[in-house]
Design an enzyme around this catalytic site. Sequence first.
Site, PDB file in Angstrom:
ATOM      1  N   CYS A   1       0.817  -1.208   0.000  1.00 43.23           N
ATOM      2  CA  CYS A   1       0.000   0.000   0.000  1.00 43.23           C
ATOM      3  C   CYS A   1       0.857   1.269   0.000  1.00 43.23           C
ATOM      4  O   CYS A   1       1.611   1.502   0.947  1.00 43.23           O
ATOM      5  CB  CYS A   1      -0.914  -0.066   1.230  1.00 43.23           C
ATOM      6  SG  CYS A   1      -1.622   1.485   1.741  1.00 43.23           S
TER       7      CYS A   1
ATOM      8  N   CYS B   1       0.141   3.759   2.837  1.00 41.27           N
ATOM      9  CA  CYS B   1       0.641   3.201   4.106  1.00 41.27           C
ATOM     10  C   CYS B   1       2.107   3.558   4.299  1.00 41.27           C
ATOM     11  O   CYS B   1       2.542   3.859   5.415  1.00 41.27           O
ATOM     12  CB  CYS B   1       0.487   1.680   4.129  1.00 41.27           C
ATOM     13  SG  CYS B   1      -1.210   1.120   3.993  1.00 41.27           S
TER      14      CYS B   1
END
Length: 98
Positions: A23, A26
């Site tokens: 991600c 993230c």
Amino acid sequence: MSQFSEIINQDKPVLVDFHAEWCGPCKMMSPILKEVKDSLGEAVTILKIDVDKNQALAAKYQVRGVPTLLLFKQGKQLWRQSGVVQKEDLIQIIKSNN
């Protein structure tokens, strides 16, 4: 799972970061969380949970997208948000729930 319950039941705020290796946002949250920890020190616990390795926990908290941040204190969920949250905003949220 039992360790997670112990951690979120602390008297101080616990910020849980549900994230994934793949991600992009993230990866942006990681240095922000480090700065928050550096600013608040022992006043907060920050816990990173990989949703791919902890699918049952992610399902329990209905994490549909990553990153998803949850703030707990004494086992109660006080706040939740998906997506990147800026350092100043996170610090303010944690302090207001301390």
